[in-house]
Scaffold this active site. Structure first.
Site, mmCIF file in Angstrom:
data_model
loop_
_atom_site.group_PDB
_atom_site.id
_atom_site.type_symbol
_atom_site.label_atom_id
_atom_site.label_comp_id
_atom_site.label_asym_id
_atom_site.label_seq_id
_atom_site.Cartn_x
_atom_site.Cartn_y
_atom_site.Cartn_z
ATOM 1 N N SER A 21 16.863 -48.067 -60.463
ATOM 2 C CA SER A 21 15.620 -48.370 -61.165
ATOM 3 C C SER A 21 15.073 -47.192 -61.973
ATOM 4 O O SER A 21 14.269 -47.395 -62.887
ATOM 5 C CB SER A 21 14.556 -48.849 -60.175
ATOM 6 N N ASP A 23 4.398 -45.741 -59.392
ATOM 7 C CA ASP A 23 4.187 -46.758 -58.362
ATOM 8 C C ASP A 23 4.520 -46.155 -57.001
ATOM 9 O O ASP A 23 4.314 -44.961 -56.787
ATOM 10 C CB ASP A 23 4.989 -48.031 -58.667
ATOM 11 N N HIS A 43 8.575 -44.562 -58.074
ATOM 12 C CA HIS A 43 9.089 -44.149 -59.375
ATOM 13 C C HIS A 43 8.164 -43.147 -60.067
ATOM 14 O O HIS A 43 6.943 -43.302 -60.019
ATOM 15 C CB HIS A 43 9.272 -45.368 -60.286
#
Length: 360
Positions: A26, A321, A324
């Site tokens: 991600s 978040d 990340h």
């Protein structure tokens, strides 16, 4: 950020490599998960709030790590995700990264849903190589083209936060102590990187794992016992990173026609205030910039609540978040991966020197 302005002078608007291929999780995904049945998605606000086009599937408020590197390499446009890449644009590169993906095949799947593992990304790249051969006329032309490209690979984070650290979903923590798990991961990683080399990759930058034990999600999920971070998580990750750096030496000794480098993401995440992060790092570590649902729950889902309101000072936050980094941190990390400011940033050389190597 002063750093990125200074670094951008290296590009001078000239594309420095013919193509750039991206493999990872991600931290690198720019839309490959958007249409998958998975909880690992970021194609909704507040993700992309600082991108001109809004949400794209990047797990950031703005640019992600490959975007920054792409700009420093002098590309006019960002590298497209494999999910939408088509036609001649694949000659300039493809992004295969998938949120939740890991080195191990099962990583992310039991708790998140469908993700594209490293194996799956390699299969997608094999498809791309065939397409490039068709465009250029033959395999030899494709091989020559690919040998000049930059490849970045970033895996391992999910093999911890969405595998090893979730014993209710995965058995690995009962099968291996941390040192053995790091060894097994690197052994599996090595085989897959050899496959990438077999597909024509010659200039490969391997990104280490950042200090996941300091991210808001793991801090809330596991507690710190009075420390600033979850120390046992960071110690496990450092075992992996140490082995990854050794793997770079092993691969370089084995493949004389290629060059692998290691990017020290662990230390770059907390680059100091002089290159763009506010002085009081403690305030930025405590919580995410966007609200994360049920953050203390031990389920590995650490993304923003859809359409929630983010913090007002996004550019001063380390974490966007639950896990990340923010665009600000991506700019710093990408810049120092491209041109190392400290000897420990990259090993044995940085990306700028990697792409300039004349013998590959």
């Amino acid at each position: 950020v002063v750093l990125i302005l200074r670094l951008s002078n290296w590009a001078n608007g000239v594309q420095q490599v013919p193509c750039y291929f991206i493999f990872g999780d991600s931290l690198y995904d720019n839309g490959n998960n958007n249409n998958l049945p998975t909880r690992a998605r970021a194609n909704y606000l507040p993700y992309g709030i600082d991108l001109p086009g809004g949400p794209t599937g990047r797990f950031s408020n703005g640019r992600n790590l490959p975007d920054v590197i792409t700009q420093l390499l002098g590309f006019d446009n960002f590298i497209p995700p494999f999910a939408t890449a088509s036609g001649q644009e694949i000659l300039k590169g493809v992004n295969y990264a998938s949120g939740g993906a890991g080195i191990r095949e099962e990583t992310g799947r039991n708790n998140l849903g469908v993700v594209i593992s490293l194996n799956g990304q390699l299969q997608n790249h094999k498809t791309t190589v065939s397409r490039i051969a068709s465009i250029l006329g033959d395999q030899e032309s494709a091989t020559q083209h690919l040998s000049k490209c930059l490849y970045t690979v970033g895996f391992g984070s999910n093999d911890y936060i969405n595998n090893y650290l979730l014993p209710q979903f995965y058995p690995t923590s009962r099968q291996y102590p941390p040192d053995q798990y790091a060894t097994v991961l690197i052994q599996q990683y090595s085989q897959k990187l050899k496959t990438l080399h077999n597909y024509g990759a010659k200039k490969i930058a391997l990104f280490g794992i950042g200090p996941l034990g300091c991210a808001p999600g793991p801090v809330a999920m596991y507690g710190t016992n009075g420390s600033a971070c979850v120390d046992y998580i960071n110690k496990a990750i450092q075992l992996f990173n140490t082995n990854l750096k050794t793997l770079v030496d092993d691969l370089n000794n084995q493949f004389r026609d290629a060059k692998f480098i290691y990017i020290n993401t662990y230390d770059l995440l907390f680059a100091d205030a002089s290159v763009g992060i506010q002085d009081d790092l403690v305030t930025t570590i405590i919580g995410p910039c966007c609200p994360v649902a049920n953050l203390p729950m031990n389920n590995g889902i650490l993304t923003c609540i859809p359409f929630s309101t983010s913090c007002s000072n996004r550019y001063a936050n380390i974490f966007w978040d639950g896990v990340h980094p923010s665009e600000t941190v991506n700019v710093i990390t990408g810049g120092r991966a491209y041109i190392a400011l400290n000897p420990t940033d990259a090993y044995p050389i940085d990306i700028r020197r990697l792409i300039q190597l004349p013998f590959l």
